[in-house]
Write a protein that holds these residues in place. Sequence first.
Motif, PDB file in Angstrom:
ATOM      1  N   UNK A   6       0.849  -1.187   0.000  1.00  0.00           N
ATOM      2  CA  UNK A   6       0.000   0.000   0.000  1.00  0.00           C
ATOM      3  C   UNK A   6       0.882   1.233   0.000  1.00  0.00           C
ATOM      4  N   UNK A   7       0.428   2.268  -0.663  1.00  0.00           N
ATOM      5  CA  UNK A   7       1.149   3.538  -0.687  1.00  0.00           C
ATOM      6  C   UNK A   7       0.289   4.586   0.010  1.00  0.00           C
ATOM      7  N   UNK A  14      -4.841   5.422   1.983  1.00  0.00           N
ATOM      8  CA  UNK A  14      -4.331   4.288   1.225  1.00  0.00           C
ATOM      9  C   UNK A  14      -5.489   3.683   0.447  1.00  0.00           C
ATOM     10  N   UNK A  15      -5.161   3.005  -0.640  1.00  0.00           N
ATOM     11  CA  UNK A  15      -6.158   2.268  -1.404  1.00  0.00           C
ATOM     12  C   UNK A  15      -5.927   0.791  -1.156  1.00  0.00           C
ATOM     13  N   UNK A  16      -6.981   0.093  -0.760  1.00  0.00           N
ATOM     14  CA  UNK A  16      -6.878  -1.337  -0.549  1.00  0.00           C
ATOM     15  C   UNK A  16      -7.000  -2.042  -1.896  1.00  0.00           C
ATOM     16  N   UNK A  17      -6.070  -2.924  -2.232  1.00  0.00           N
ATOM     17  CA  UNK A  17      -6.143  -3.627  -3.503  1.00  0.00           C
ATOM     18  C   UNK A  17      -7.453  -4.411  -3.640  1.00  0.00           C
ATOM     19  N   UNK A  18      -7.970  -4.485  -4.849  1.00  0.00           N
ATOM     20  CA  UNK A  18      -9.239  -5.168  -5.105  1.00  0.00           C
ATOM     21  C   UNK A  18      -9.189  -6.624  -4.654  1.00  0.00           C
TER      22      UNK A  18
END
Length: 93
Positions: A6-7, A14-18
């Motif tokens: 995460x960045x 942060x954006x949580x991966x799909x």
Amino acid sequence: MRQYRLTVTSKGQVTLPASYRKAAGIETGSTLNLVVDDSGIARLRKTLSLSDLAGSLTHGLTKDQRNFTQDDIDASVDEAMNAQAERASGRRR
């Protein structure tokens, strides 16, 4: 064990991966809890809603065992809270 990178943005987001969202059952509007222990290890968990918990008190019980009284429920809650307090006080020693 799966690992996700995460960045953090300048706004601290942060954006949580799909793939993670799908595996964890996280949908738009889901509430999450982030817990960080004293050593800095973070755990991210989906907050369970009442509908997620529906039926959990009766799982594995026979039909005759599913008749709970308010006293049964209160006693169970008291027992769980006492156990949690004991665990918490044990960590502080």
